[in-house]
Design a protein around this motif. Sequence first.
Motif, PDB file in Angstrom:
ATOM      1  N   UNK A  58       0.882  -1.176   0.000  1.00 43.06           N
ATOM      2  CA  UNK A  58       0.000   0.000   0.000  1.00 43.06           C
ATOM      3  C   UNK A  58       0.911   1.216   0.000  1.00 43.06           C
ATOM      4  N   UNK A  59       0.780   2.072  -0.997  1.00 39.64           N
ATOM      5  CA  UNK A  59       1.651   3.230  -1.102  1.00 39.64           C
ATOM      6  C   UNK A  59       1.299   4.305  -0.063  1.00 39.64           C
ATOM      7  N   UNK A  60       2.332   4.875   0.558  1.00 37.90           N
ATOM      8  CA  UNK A  60       2.121   6.088   1.356  1.00 37.90           C
ATOM      9  C   UNK A  60       2.904   7.217   0.726  1.00 37.90           C
ATOM     10  N   UNK A  61       2.320   8.388   0.755  1.00 38.45           N
ATOM     11  CA  UNK A  61       2.954   9.553   0.158  1.00 38.45           C
ATOM     12  C   UNK A  61       4.151   9.989   0.981  1.00 38.45           C
ATOM     13  N   UNK A  62       5.007  10.804   0.369  1.00 37.81           N
ATOM     14  CA  UNK A  62       6.151  11.277   1.125  1.00 37.81           C
ATOM     15  C   UNK A  62       5.900  12.659   1.710  1.00 37.81           C
ATOM     16  N   UNK A  77      -8.201   1.373   7.875  1.00 37.84           N
ATOM     17  CA  UNK A  77      -9.357   0.483   7.785  1.00 37.84           C
ATOM     18  C   UNK A  77      -9.009  -0.762   6.970  1.00 37.84           C
ATOM     19  N   UNK A  78      -8.254  -0.604   5.904  1.00 37.54           N
ATOM     20  CA  UNK A  78      -7.826  -1.756   5.096  1.00 37.54           C
ATOM     21  C   UNK A  78      -6.928  -2.661   5.956  1.00 37.54           C
ATOM     22  N   UNK A 117      -1.098  -6.008  -4.535  1.00 36.14           N
ATOM     23  CA  UNK A 117      -0.901  -4.564  -4.470  1.00 36.14           C
ATOM     24  C   UNK A 117      -2.277  -3.894  -4.414  1.00 36.14           C
ATOM     25  N   UNK A 118      -2.380  -2.828  -3.621  1.00 37.15           N
ATOM     26  CA  UNK A 118      -3.585  -1.990  -3.631  1.00 37.15           C
ATOM     27  C   UNK A 118      -3.174  -0.636  -4.181  1.00 37.15           C
ATOM     28  N   UNK A 138      -1.670  -9.803  -8.709  1.00 37.45           N
ATOM     29  CA  UNK A 138      -2.975  -9.604  -8.072  1.00 37.45           C
ATOM     30  C   UNK A 138      -3.078  -8.173  -7.541  1.00 37.45           C
ATOM     31  N   UNK A 139      -4.129  -7.468  -7.897  1.00 37.37           N
ATOM     32  CA  UNK A 139      -4.269  -6.104  -7.361  1.00 37.37           C
ATOM     33  C   UNK A 139      -5.724  -5.664  -7.412  1.00 37.37           C
ATOM     34  N   UNK A 140      -6.005  -4.609  -6.652  1.00 38.89           N
ATOM     35  CA  UNK A 140      -7.313  -3.969  -6.706  1.00 38.89           C
ATOM     36  C   UNK A 140      -7.067  -2.472  -6.613  1.00 38.89           C
TER      37      UNK A 140
END
Lengths: 336, 336
Positions: A58-62, A77-78, A117-118, A138-140
């Motif tokens: 899950x990507x987090x911004x910098x 929540x995820x 990956x999300x 696999x991703x959504x």
Amino acid sequence: MAQAAGVSRQTVSNVLNAPERVSKDLQEAVLKAIKETGYRPSSMARSLALQRTGLVAFRVGDGMRNEASLLDPFMREVARIGAHYDYRLVLDAVPSDDSAQIASYQDLTASRSVDAVIIVETHLDDLRARWLTDNNVPFVAFGRPWGEESAKHSWVDVDSRLGIRQAVEYLHGKGHYRIGYIGSPVDGGRHEDRRGGWCEAMKEVVPESVSEDLTCLSFESRRRDLGANIDAFLESASPTAVVCQDDQFAHEAMRSATRVGLTPGENFAVVGFDDSMVARRAQPAISSVAQPLTQAATLVWKALLPQIRGGQEKPLQTLIPPELVIRESSDFELKR
Amino acid sequence: MAQAAGVSRQTVSNVLNAPERVSKDLQEAVLKAIKETGYRPSSMARSLALQRTGLVAFRVGDGMRNEASLLDPFMREVARIGAHYDYRLVLDAVPSDDSAQIASYQDLTASRSVDAVIIVETHLDDLRARWLTDNNVPFVAFGRPWGEESAKHSWVDVDSRLGIRQAVEYLHGKGHYRIGYIGSPVDGGRHEDRRGGWCEAMKEVVPESVSEDLTCLSFESRRRDLGANIDAFLESASPTAVVCQDDQFAHEAMRSATRVGLTPGENFAVVGFDDSMVARRAQPAISSVAQPLTQAATLVWKALLPQIRGGQEKPLQTLIPPELVIRESSDFELKR
């Protein structure tokens, strides 16, 4: 360890990961030994046997501060719901451009560091979904495939258009017909969808607006010098209510309204989007269209897990209806 | 694959993970083969060889909304800086009580799913640090070991006492001497430390307060019916300025001040703590003590990495000085 009970590590691994290869009696003996000895396989050894990691990227911004965005609560929540399935999120700290994210997915999947990956914040010409699809990862996506309605991957999104329509219907019921819209310039994606939702709802729900040039009632800004510009817009277009692309615009609109002599919550109504802290803490508190994040997070896992397990199910593609939360900023009947 | 170049997987693994076991010539041959074939070892196989995962656990709360807290931006900053060292955070979605967290750490470390743990929100009688220490799990705490000054583990914290003192000194310089404090009931931990910092600074920095019963100038609340209670406090204690435990208290104090006829930023000064969006978006914007999260996140990795690599370095135990950010809520000279 189970080995002490006279059972080989390979047998233990088979019982845990491929029970069909092992006789019923041996299964029971191994499970008993495991129970007695507290044996716990290394996640790495188990991952290697199963070819699964139990991890999803899950990507987090910098950016240091992201508080107005819904992405942090959505991520939490995820993570919370993933825990029910023994899955955890791995934070992928990469820049927001597609190519940086794809390079990271390439690395994560080539080294088999994650099972899936999300992606979030989908946009027009989004290269990420294409790359992930082409590479069978696999991703959504949380966000629909803007501009590519025929895309075959799984996605979950909130029906913003419906949320904006609910806001317009509600304001019309309170006596408003000069209902303006404030948001970002059109982008072929979610900004355009929200503005389009307002335009459509005005034509269909507000009969008084038929003769109106709706472009006059719509204001767009890239958030530079926002305040003064909204002041001018409110004075020239004289809306009695505004629906806004997000709560930050709504907050700015409320400040502008006060500056030009209107009283939000009494003779001027404001509705935001996202139901964020900005809306809840404003004075007066701002009505807002809430995104159902728990439902969205639940659907994200519903779409991911069968893909990870290798099932060939149909992609899940769902729009979730949002919910209008009414607060003081709009909770009054307009006197004509 | 490198094997195609006539090199065994074990040799490749030795070259990558234990180059000292392999001759210089063989090393060069393998690295050449890797370069030519694009060989990339599976992270799981590599982890198994190195006994390292490249992952560090970080707890996320199960509350949907956490926007006023600094934990989300801190987490993002820790993730961003960890990426420089090829480390990623794994989100551990467990309840906030120590025992639930310990159970999760037990699971994560027994299965060797992470190399280390970061704990946040330390408190009095914190069982987590003890468990992690007793079980030799590499970890660092963001938050000092309240009540256990002799603890031997690594921790990073912000010197809140110093931040509160800076606020009191600043307000005194602006002509205030009736400087109140608003926060939670004492907890033997960070709440008490902030209130203590105010009390100490009043005695040392504000000569006019010597004759004062400072308890009258201090208000505590568990946030129930906060507004009306602060109104009463402001009316009875008549402070001309308040320093608050966090920005939410500061925001409430500003609303109360307006209700009791004061004008924040003109004849009543407010200073918050955390420099959060609440402070920045308030009207007038609220002065606040900022926690240097980038520095804290950098030190967290500085404390973790040697532990993961197995070095026997001294624990890192650091208090970082915060910084007072001045905004309209306090930026005026008090007229007497």
